[in-house]
Scaffold this motif. Structure first.
Motif, PDB file in Angstrom:
ATOM      1  N   PHE A  10       0.795  -1.234   0.000  1.00  0.00           N
ATOM      2  CA  PHE A  10       0.000   0.000   0.000  1.00  0.00           C
ATOM      3  C   PHE A  10       0.830   1.289   0.000  1.00  0.00           C
ATOM      4  O   PHE A  10       0.283   2.362  -0.200  1.00  0.00           O
ATOM      5  N   GLY A  11       2.120   1.186   0.242  1.00  0.00           N
ATOM      6  CA  GLY A  11       2.963   2.378   0.268  1.00  0.00           C
ATOM      7  C   GLY A  11       3.191   2.886   1.678  1.00  0.00           C
ATOM      8  O   GLY A  11       2.444   2.575   2.619  1.00  0.00           O
ATOM      9  N   VAL A  12       4.236   3.690   1.823  1.00  0.00           N
ATOM     10  CA  VAL A  12       4.635   4.189   3.140  1.00  0.00           C
ATOM     11  C   VAL A  12       3.562   5.082   3.751  1.00  0.00           C
ATOM     12  O   VAL A  12       3.195   4.928   4.918  1.00  0.00           O
ATOM     13  N   LYS A  13       3.032   6.019   2.972  1.00  0.00           N
ATOM     14  CA  LYS A  13       2.135   7.009   3.556  1.00  0.00           C
ATOM     15  C   LYS A  13       0.870   6.387   4.128  1.00  0.00           C
ATOM     16  O   LYS A  13       0.422   6.759   5.221  1.00  0.00           O
ATOM     17  N   TRP A  54       3.102  14.672   4.443  1.00  0.00           N
ATOM     18  CA  TRP A  54       4.270  13.992   3.915  1.00  0.00           C
ATOM     19  C   TRP A  54       3.985  13.409   2.536  1.00  0.00           C
ATOM     20  O   TRP A  54       2.924  12.845   2.283  1.00  0.00           O
ATOM     21  N   ARG A  55       4.940  13.554   1.646  1.00  0.00           N
ATOM     22  CA  ARG A  55       4.867  12.958   0.312  1.00  0.00           C
ATOM     23  C   ARG A  55       6.194  12.280   0.010  1.00  0.00           C
ATOM     24  O   ARG A  55       7.259  12.821   0.304  1.00  0.00           O
ATOM     25  N   GLU A  56       6.141  11.090  -0.566  1.00  0.00           N
ATOM     26  CA  GLU A  56       7.355  10.400  -0.953  1.00  0.00           C
ATOM     27  C   GLU A  56       8.001  11.136  -2.109  1.00  0.00           C
ATOM     28  O   GLU A  56       7.335  11.585  -3.048  1.00  0.00           O
ATOM     29  N   ARG A  57       9.327  11.278  -2.029  1.00  0.00           N
ATOM     30  CA  ARG A  57      10.066  11.980  -3.078  1.00  0.00           C
ATOM     31  C   ARG A  57       9.973  11.219  -4.400  1.00  0.00           C
ATOM     32  O   ARG A  57      10.070  10.000  -4.446  1.00  0.00           O
ATOM     33  N   GLY A  58       9.759  11.974  -5.461  1.00  0.00           N
ATOM     34  CA  GLY A  58       9.657  11.335  -6.757  1.00  0.00           C
ATOM     35  C   GLY A  58      10.989  10.997  -7.362  1.00  0.00           C
ATOM     36  O   GLY A  58      12.016  11.410  -6.906  1.00  0.00           O
TER      37      GLY A  58
END
Length: 452
Positions: A329-332, A448-452
């Motif tokens: 599902f992803g980190v966030k 928070w957003r994961e860096r692209g």
């Protein structure tokens, strides 16, 4: 032996070394009474055996991370574990309490090498085993988070069976085992900085490092109120050193800590802020609940240690599930879910204002262990994906310092709330503060957003 097996053993060795810092930060607490009797100390003096370790670990983690980035994580890890083994073999023979505190400082420096070194090594391990970083990071973080929770139980057994000396001696076989496993199975360091000792010294930003360490230690000493009559002088001195550190880092190349780069890395800053606030909430329960159960609930300290065990058990059990959830599902999403669970668990703690029944206490400590395991691994993964490989050592060190800052904040606030008495009414007020901090952590996590 296959690459997968070698990497699994390497991660086990790194996890063992990583566990030593939180383990030693918590299990010494049960030896304070014995140390007071053996060395003839008062209550204020004996706490320095904890404070010395605490301050050195918090200030030393980013420095050790920087050294891992520059000179190689495997080399630094092995050096740190060797320092632990030698120090802990000699510490039981310390003729006075001052030398025992010095030994604790060297223990803190040695164990502080482990987590940053392990995080830096994760990239090589995942590349060799062809797995995602969440798997080795999860195992390393599980060791890091569970060791602190089981520390008082392990320490209590060692002190009751052998004496306070056993708290040092137990580290000798553990650190030697970590050395053997990592030396045997971990990959060699990639090419790192080389040059004459003088050249390396000139490029090491020694003034910046000293200003950073000095500022951290002075501010934390002020927050912990270790020298009450000098509290405001310590805080002022820490602020001055912090200002000098910022000025130095903005002018020197290469800096110990690239503040411009850190300032532009909003995801990493939010991870740090969220993790510090999260630990503030968690350590409210970890430090505040045992006192409540002993003084207001009338439970024996040994029983309280057992009542707190579900917290560690749940964090260990949940970590593999959290790792799989992050992969899917992803980190966030996992981080946000963990913070929501943290708020729910904090709110449920209010039930202790009505009852100290054993089933209720066990259920609540188990419930608090759920977000502890989930948020810890998700935050660790968030830190990892928010940094470049060459920055991960110092980033991991600061990440660990955020844990200590959260713990120190909780300790200070607990002292304020319990100042008028350790009772259910004051615990109820603390629950409201936990809910407020949980809400802050939730807002930070949403940003928070994961860096692209």
């Amino acid at each position: 032996m296959s690459n997968s097996s070698r990497n699994g053993l390497a991660v086990a060795g790194l996890s063992l070394g990583t566990a030593l810092n939180p383990l030693n930060s918590s299990m010494i607490a049960v030896a304070l009474v014995v140390l007071r009797a053996d060395f003839g100390l008062d209550v204020a003096t004996v706490t320095w055996v904890i404070t010395a370790f605490y301050l050195t670990s918090a200030a030393g983690q980013p420095l050790m991370g920087r050294l891992a980035d520059r000179f190689g994580p495997r080399r630094l890890f092995l050096s740190g574990m060797l320092l632990v083994a030698v120090t802990c073999a000699l510490a039981p023979f310390a003729p006075n309490f001052a030398l025992l505190c010095v030994a604790r400082v060297f223990m803190a420096l040695g164990t502080a090498t482990a987590y940053p070194s392990a995080v830096v090594m994760v990239e090589a391990l995942t590349r060799a085993a062809k797995v995602r970083s969440t798997r080795p990071l999860g195992r390393i973080q599980m060791a890091n988070t569970s060791a602190a929770a089981v520390g008082p139980v392990v320490g209590g057994l060692l002190v009751s069976l052998v004496g306070w000396q056993a708290l040092f001696l137990i580290n000798v076989p553990l650190s030697l085992a970590a050395i053997f496993i990592v030396r045997r199975f971990a990959p060699d360091d990639a090419e790192r900085e080389r040059g004459s000792a003088l050249e390396l010294l000139r490029s090491s930003d020694i003034p910046g490092i000293l200003a950073f360490v000095g500022a951290m230690m002075l501010v934390m000493m002020a927050l912990l109120n270790v020298l009450p009559e000098l509290r405001w002088w310590l805080l002022g001195g820490g602020a001055v050193l912090a200002a000098l550190f910022v000025r130095r880092e903005l002018r020197f190349s290469p800096p110990f800590l690239d503040l411009r780069l850190l300032g532009r890395n909003r995801p990493l800053l939010l991870v740090y802020l969220g993790f510090a606030v999260f630990n503030g909430v968690y350590y409210f329960a970890f430090f505040g609940l045992p006192q409540l159960l002993q003084e207001a609930g009338g439970y024996d300290p040994g029983i309280v240690g057992l009542l707190m065990l579900p917290l560690a058990a749940m964090s260990v059990v949940l970590t593999p599930f959290a790792v799989r959830a992050i992969d899917r599902f992803g980190v966030k999403r996992v981080l946000t879910t963990g913070v929501v669970l943290l708020v729910v668990a904090s709110g449920m703690m209010w039930l202790l204002t009505a009852s100290f029944a054993v089933p209720l206490v066990l259920a609540l400590t188990a419930l608090m262990g759920v977000p502890y395991g989930v948020v810890s691994i998700a935050s660790s993964q968030g830190m990892y994906v928010s940094t470049q490989p060459q920055e991960r050592g110092v980033a991991a060190g600061i990440f660990q310092t955020c844990r200590y800052l959260g713990a120190i904040t909780a300790t200070v606030l607990i002292g304020i709330f319990y100042g008028t008495g350790v009772n259910q009414a004051n615990w109820g007020l603390m629950v409201f503060v936990m809910l407020g901090l949980g809400a802050v952590a939730f807002v930070v996590t949403l940003g928070w957003r994961e860096r692209g």
